[in-house]
Design an enzyme around this catalytic site. Structure first.
Site, PDB file in Angstrom:
ATOM      1  N   LYS A 179       0.825  -1.219   0.000  1.00 30.75           N
ATOM      2  CA  LYS A 179       0.000   0.000   0.000  1.00 30.75           C
ATOM      3  C   LYS A 179       0.854   1.262   0.000  1.00 30.75           C
ATOM      4  O   LYS A 179       0.595   2.195  -0.770  1.00 30.75           O
ATOM      5  CB  LYS A 179      -0.927  -0.002   1.233  1.00 30.75           C
ATOM      6  CG  LYS A 179      -1.935  -1.123   1.276  1.00 30.75           C
ATOM      7  CD  LYS A 179      -2.879  -0.981   2.457  1.00 30.75           C
ATOM      8  CE  LYS A 179      -2.172  -0.962   3.789  1.00 30.75           C
ATOM      9  NZ  LYS A 179      -1.416  -2.222   4.057  1.00 30.75           N
ATOM     10  N   ARG A 228       1.075  -9.669  13.490  1.00 28.63           N
ATOM     11  CA  ARG A 228       0.340  -8.424  13.256  1.00 28.63           C
ATOM     12  C   ARG A 228      -0.592  -8.581  12.045  1.00 28.63           C
ATOM     13  O   ARG A 228      -1.751  -8.157  12.078  1.00 28.63           O
ATOM     14  CB  ARG A 228       1.304  -7.267  13.027  1.00 28.63           C
ATOM     15  CG  ARG A 228       0.594  -5.926  12.874  1.00 28.63           C
ATOM     16  CD  ARG A 228       1.527  -4.785  12.472  1.00 28.63           C
ATOM     17  NE  ARG A 228       2.582  -4.517  13.429  1.00 28.63           N
ATOM     18  CZ  ARG A 228       3.381  -3.456  13.385  1.00 28.63           C
ATOM     19  NH1 ARG A 228       3.229  -2.562  12.403  1.00 28.63           N
ATOM     20  NH2 ARG A 228       4.339  -3.284  14.273  1.00 28.63           N
ATOM     21  N   ARG A 235      23.542  12.252 -18.483  1.00 32.72           N
ATOM     22  CA  ARG A 235      23.602  13.094 -19.673  1.00 32.72           C
ATOM     23  C   ARG A 235      24.538  12.442 -20.689  1.00 32.72           C
ATOM     24  O   ARG A 235      25.355  11.571 -20.340  1.00 32.72           O
ATOM     25  CB  ARG A 235      24.103  14.484 -19.322  1.00 32.72           C
ATOM     26  CG  ARG A 235      23.113  15.299 -18.516  1.00 32.72           C
ATOM     27  CD  ARG A 235      23.738  16.576 -17.988  1.00 32.72           C
ATOM     28  NE  ARG A 235      24.133  17.507 -19.062  1.00 32.72           N
ATOM     29  CZ  ARG A 235      24.739  18.664 -18.831  1.00 32.72           C
ATOM     30  NH1 ARG A 235      25.041  19.019 -17.591  1.00 32.72           N
ATOM     31  NH2 ARG A 235      25.049  19.462 -19.839  1.00 32.72           N
ATOM     32  N   HIS A 236      24.401  12.837 -21.942  1.00 36.11           N
ATOM     33  CA  HIS A 236      25.337  12.418 -22.977  1.00 36.11           C
ATOM     34  C   HIS A 236      26.744  12.864 -22.611  1.00 36.11           C
ATOM     35  O   HIS A 236      26.953  13.761 -21.774  1.00 36.11           O
ATOM     36  CB  HIS A 236      24.932  13.061 -24.315  1.00 36.11           C
ATOM     37  CG  HIS A 236      24.799  14.546 -24.221  1.00 36.11           C
ATOM     38  ND1 HIS A 236      25.885  15.400 -24.260  1.00 36.11           N
ATOM     39  CD2 HIS A 236      23.706  15.337 -24.031  1.00 36.11           C
ATOM     40  CE1 HIS A 236      25.477  16.643 -24.128  1.00 36.11           C
ATOM     41  NE2 HIS A 236      24.149  16.648 -23.988  1.00 36.11           N
ATOM     42  N   ASN A 261      29.314  21.812 -26.005  1.00 36.10           N
ATOM     43  CA  ASN A 261      29.375  22.029 -24.557  1.00 36.10           C
ATOM     44  C   ASN A 261      30.488  22.991 -24.138  1.00 36.10           C
ATOM     45  O   ASN A 261      30.250  23.885 -23.305  1.00 36.10           O
ATOM     46  CB  ASN A 261      29.535  20.699 -23.825  1.00 36.10           C
ATOM     47  CG  ASN A 261      28.247  19.911 -23.720  1.00 36.10           C
ATOM     48  OD1 ASN A 261      28.221  18.703 -23.939  1.00 36.10           O
ATOM     49  ND2 ASN A 261      27.156  20.586 -23.368  1.00 36.10           N
ATOM     50  N   ARG A 294      24.221  12.900 -30.055  1.00 38.39           N
ATOM     51  CA  ARG A 294      25.139  12.857 -28.923  1.00 38.39           C
ATOM     52  C   ARG A 294      24.722  11.836 -27.861  1.00 38.39           C
ATOM     53  O   ARG A 294      25.573  11.289 -27.167  1.00 38.39           O
ATOM     54  CB  ARG A 294      25.311  14.251 -28.312  1.00 38.39           C
ATOM     55  CG  ARG A 294      24.047  14.973 -27.855  1.00 38.39           C
ATOM     56  CD  ARG A 294      24.397  16.434 -27.588  1.00 38.39           C
ATOM     57  NE  ARG A 294      23.312  17.254 -27.062  1.00 38.39           N
ATOM     58  CZ  ARG A 294      22.424  17.885 -27.827  1.00 38.39           C
ATOM     59  NH1 ARG A 294      22.461  17.744 -29.149  1.00 38.39           N
ATOM     60  NH2 ARG A 294      21.486  18.658 -27.281  1.00 38.39           N
ATOM     61  N   GLU A 344      16.206  17.027 -25.982  1.00 37.40           N
ATOM     62  CA  GLU A 344      16.426  18.202 -25.133  1.00 37.40           C
ATOM     63  C   GLU A 344      15.306  19.227 -25.326  1.00 37.40           C
ATOM     64  O   GLU A 344      14.635  19.250 -26.372  1.00 37.40           O
ATOM     65  CB  GLU A 344      17.790  18.821 -25.460  1.00 37.40           C
ATOM     66  CG  GLU A 344      18.155  20.047 -24.623  1.00 37.40           C
ATOM     67  CD  GLU A 344      18.195  19.800 -23.123  1.00 37.40           C
ATOM     68  OE1 GLU A 344      17.150  19.415 -22.552  1.00 37.40           O
ATOM     69  OE2 GLU A 344      19.259  20.021 -22.521  1.00 37.40           O
ATOM     70  N   HIS A 398      19.392  14.495 -21.797  1.00 38.89           N
ATOM     71  CA  HIS A 398      19.900  15.859 -21.769  1.00 38.89           C
ATOM     72  C   HIS A 398      19.551  16.510 -20.437  1.00 38.89           C
ATOM     73  O   HIS A 398      18.681  16.040 -19.707  1.00 38.89           O
ATOM     74  CB  HIS A 398      19.298  16.653 -22.923  1.00 38.89           C
ATOM     75  CG  HIS A 398      19.452  15.956 -24.243  1.00 38.89           C
ATOM     76  ND1 HIS A 398      20.512  16.177 -25.086  1.00 38.89           N
ATOM     77  CD2 HIS A 398      18.676  15.016 -24.854  1.00 38.89           C
ATOM     78  CE1 HIS A 398      20.387  15.426 -26.163  1.00 38.89           C
ATOM     79  NE2 HIS A 398      19.269  14.706 -26.054  1.00 38.89           N
TER      80      HIS A 398
END
Length: 408
Positions: free
Chosen positions: A24, A165, A224-225, A231, A274, A294, A360
């Protein structure tokens, strides 16, 4: 950006039902993260937490006996205190509340439904049913023996007490019946789903999500790539290839996954080169998802943020003021990204094998926000660095997280 709410702003209480160790809380927390990520004001309350806070954690199985008159009134009080807080939260503007407790007795559920109805809140019962002793034992050993209830108690004694229980709750357990209203029954961890009185788009989407989640302990790897040729210059968008450094990361990533995967992982990429190149040393059969592309920077594609600040100062300021809702001219916002990622989230929940997602920064911020239970507005500011793997391993309440930096 959210999918449509109930008609006329109808508020919804998701009331969990089922014996202990039936999953649950696992389901409840999944629902909380999903709805919050989609923008609904969602609250989860757990009656067990009220008991531990007010009566102490270490209560023996006899405490939960339905005919234990010395404790029954106290336990009812905890349940009603949690319900009071939930209804107060609805009155303050909440959209969806999740009431996490056993609720195994029809009389208790009637009280919950009546009080919710008086407050203008619709109830959907979500019942977890499982009779497989192996699944139950695995759940107890994996999730219940680590509760504060059993701190300092050896595993054998704790397991025996929790089994007792369960038997106490089973004495008065009545499954939800058709006359009680809307319900979803999840049988044997999703092997079968039973519905009653499910109407409207909102409930249909919730049911669709519930049909795809199941307890699993496979890891999810987000990365990420590798570094692309854009970059180093800080250019956004585009479809550039990897640099030699990005190619080194792709090989390090393949080694990382091969060392840790006990079964063949599913590998998902975006449709951009990429990410595909980053996954290539691991597999040439990765699944490309356009939903993982991206964020669309529109007319800003290919620019640096410094160039945007100089050429489009109003847009630069608008993005800084509200990064989540800002939409690039002829492009997307983070809110748009979340909307297009919903099918990928449902498919991710359905997977039973390990999953590697190579995508990305903006997309992974949104995905990580869902998995980590982060509010929407925090997503644009989450840290998702290059050349780092985020490993998320499911638990009853969420995920255990580890980060591995594979290249400096």
């Amino acid at each position: 950006m959210v999918f449509p709410r109930q008609p006329d702003g109808q508020k919804l209480a998701l009331v969990m039902v089922g014996l202990p160790a039936r999953g649950k809380t696992f389901v409840a927390r999944k629902l909380q993260r999903y709805l919050s990520w989609l923008g609904h004001r969602t609250l989860w309350v757990n009656v067990g937490d009220y008991r531990r806070a007010r009566a102490g954690a270490k209560q023996p199985a006899e405490y939960f006996a339905p005919d234990n008159l010395a404790t029954r009134g106290e336990r009812v009080g905890f349940a009603m205190a949690a319900l009071d807080d939930l209804l107060d939260w609805f009155a303050g503007g909440g959209d969806v509340g999740i009431y996490d407790a056993a609720n195994t007795e029809r009389s208790r559920r009637d009280v919950i439904r009546d009080r919710c109805a008086a407050a203008g809140v619709k109830v959907l019962f979500v019942e977890s049913i499982c009779d497989d002793p192996n699944q139950i034992e695995a759940n107890v050993r994996r999730n219940k023996l680590n509760l504060p209830d059993y701190a300092g108690i050896d595993a054998g004694s704790a397991f025996s007490d929790f089994q007792q229980r369960i038997l106490q709750y089973a004495r008065t357990y009545e499954q939800v019946s058709d006359v009680e209203g809307s319900f979803v029954k999840i049988v044997d961890a999703g092997q079968k789903v039973i519905l009653n009185r499910i109407d409207g788009y909102f409930l249909a989407r919730l049911v669709f999500f519930l049909m795809h989640i199941h307890p699993t302990h496979r890891p999810i790897w987000l990365t990420r790539h590798g570094e692309s040729t854009w970059n180093p210059a800080g250019r956004i968008g585009g479809d550039p290839p990897l640099t030699p450094r990005g190619e080194r990361y792709s090989r390090a990533l393949a080694d990382f996954v091969k060392e840790r995967a006990t079964t063949c992982p599913a590998v998902w990429t975006s449709t951009l080169q990429r990410t595909i190149e980053t996954a290539m040393p691991l597999t040439k059969e990765a699944t490309p998802w356009r939903a993982l592309d991206e964020i669309d920077a529109g007319i800003c594609d290919g620019l640096t943020y410094e160039e945007i600040r100089e050429r489009m100062p109003d847009d630069f300021a608008a993005r800084a003021a509200d990064k989540f809702r800002y939409r690039y001219p002829r492009g997307e916002s983070y809110a748009d990204v979340i909307q297009r990622l919903e099918p990928a989230i449902v498919e991710l929940e359905r997977q039973r094998s390990p999953v590697l997602l190579v995508a990305h920064q903006a997309v992974l911020r949104a995905l990580y926000g869902y998995l980590a239970g982060k509010p929407q507005d925090e997503c644009p500011h989450l840290s998702i660095p290059l050349h780092t793997v985020i490993q998320l391993t499911p638990t009853e309440n969420g995920y255990d997280e580890q980060r591995f930096q594979l290249l400096p």
